[in-house]
Design an enzyme around this catalytic site. Structure first.
Site, PDB file in Angstrom:
ATOM      1  N   LYS A 188       0.938  -1.317   0.161  1.00 25.04           N
ATOM      2  CA  LYS A 188      -0.022   0.043  -0.040  1.00 25.04           C
ATOM      3  C   LYS A 188       0.890   1.411  -0.021  1.00 25.04           C
ATOM      4  O   LYS A 188       0.811   2.139  -0.709  1.00 25.04           O
ATOM      5  CB  LYS A 188      -1.034  -0.068   1.127  1.00 25.04           C
ATOM      6  CG  LYS A 188      -1.852   1.114   0.996  1.00 25.04           C
ATOM      7  CD  LYS A 188      -2.424   1.438   2.322  1.00 25.04           C
ATOM      8  CE  LYS A 188      -1.712   2.512   3.336  1.00 25.04           C
ATOM      9  NZ  LYS A 188      -2.150   3.117   4.370  1.00 25.04           N
ATOM     10  N   ASP A 207      -6.248   0.647   0.565  1.00 24.32           N
ATOM     11  CA  ASP A 207      -6.490   1.166   2.038  1.00 24.32           C
ATOM     12  C   ASP A 207      -7.736   0.714   2.370  1.00 24.32           C
ATOM     13  O   ASP A 207      -8.453  -0.064   1.774  1.00 24.32           O
ATOM     14  CB  ASP A 207      -6.117   2.597   2.121  1.00 24.32           C
ATOM     15  CG  ASP A 207      -7.294   3.375   1.503  1.00 24.32           C
ATOM     16  OD1 ASP A 207      -8.087   2.946   0.861  1.00 24.32           O
ATOM     17  OD2 ASP A 207      -7.511   4.450   2.123  1.00 24.32           O
TER      18      ASP A 207
END
Ligand code: SF4
Length: 289
Positions: A188, A207
């Site tokens: 991420k 996310d």
């Protein structure tokens, strides 16, 4: 009239055959019980309704015709996101790849607003990656305490700074494999830095917002961020990977919030079948949450 032949008489129940059977053949008691069963209200109706009820529509055929990741549906979602959020980007305040990396590490389990309160003073106090590399994690802790999980975050930031200085000449690498070697950096964070700063689409940022909304929109059935990212990379054109993440993150903040999404205000409403919608004009799908 020959003996044993009883003339046919209409029965009050209207079931002559049963009455006849009761009289000429079957033992009287069981025939009577059968006749009684037959005249119970609703019995015949139930039998008939079973016979005449239309066979259920093949559910499989219906579900088969709906493909949540059909290219036309995905294209429509992307188009509406473009209309809703044409110029969005990362909400973390930053002025360099290093600052974005630090801000992204600090944003785990925190809000961007919270991180943006901390980082201006942090980058004023420690203006370079070398300044962070000279710290111990304990020295950094008080500065990042309010973002939560501050011990782990301090370790990650200082560890990343030391590695960048020692192995990458003080420059944040623009390569996903190298970024993933830094402490506290998973896909991420690497995708945020690559996409937002270096404009390199190596993956899709997953996310908490992208995770939740991709499931609500049935773009994935997965729960693991890496598998969600793989699903999204298959159905979203590469040139949209960076913007898609930003748009979904904004959508998650503004309308498609975790609890009580604002579906009545959402432009995606009539193509969204999420099971936890708060208002719907379309069928809601179990499991789409
Ligand atoms: S309709 Fe509701 S659940 Fe679906 S995307 Fe919009 S806000 Fe989210």
């Amino acid at each position: 009239m020959p003996r044993g032949v009883i003339p046919r008489q209409p029965a009050r129940t209207g079931r002559q055959d049963k009455v006849r059977a009761a009289r000429v053949g079957a033992p009287a008691k069981s025939a009577a019980r059968q006749a009684a069963r037959d005249v119970r209200p609703g019995t015949q109706a139930r039998k008939e309704s079973k016979k005449s009820a239309p066979s259920p529509k093949p559910v499989a055929a219906k579900t088969k015709s709906y493909n949540p990741v059909a290219p036309e549906r995905v294209a429509e979602i992307l188009k509406r996101l473009n209309d809703l959020y044409p110029d969005v980007t990362c909400a973390l305040t930053h002025a360099s790849a290093w600052e974005l990396l630090v801000a992204t590490i600090l944003s785990a389990q925190s809000t961007d607003v919270n991180v943006n309160r901390v980082t201006p003073e942090l980058f004023r106090k420690y203006p370079t990656v070398e300044a962070f590399a000279a710290l111990t994690p304990e020295e950094l802790e008080p500065d990042v305490r309010s973002t939560g999980f501050f011990r782990n975050k301090s370790k990650s930031v200082v560890g990343a700074a030391k590695k960048i200085v020692a192995e990458f000449g003080g420059q944040v690498p623009d390569d996903i494999e190298k970024l993933l070697m830094l402490p506290g950096v998973a896909r991420k964070t690497a995708n945020v830095v690559l996409g937002t700063w270096f404009k390199k689409a190596e993956g899709v940022v997953v996310d908490t917002h992208v995770h939740r909304i991709s499931r609500r929109l049935e773009l994935t059935k997965e729960n693991d961020p890496q598998k969600i990212e793989q699903d999204l990379m298959k159905i979203i054109p590469r040139e949209r990977w960076i913007l898609f993440s930003h748009q979904i993150i904004w959508h998650g903040r503004k309308l498609c919030i975790a609890r009580k999404p604002k579906c009545a205000e959402c432009a995606l409403e009539n193509i969204c079948h999420a099971a936890d919608k708060t208002w719907s004009t379309v069928e809601m799908h179990k499991g789409a949450e």
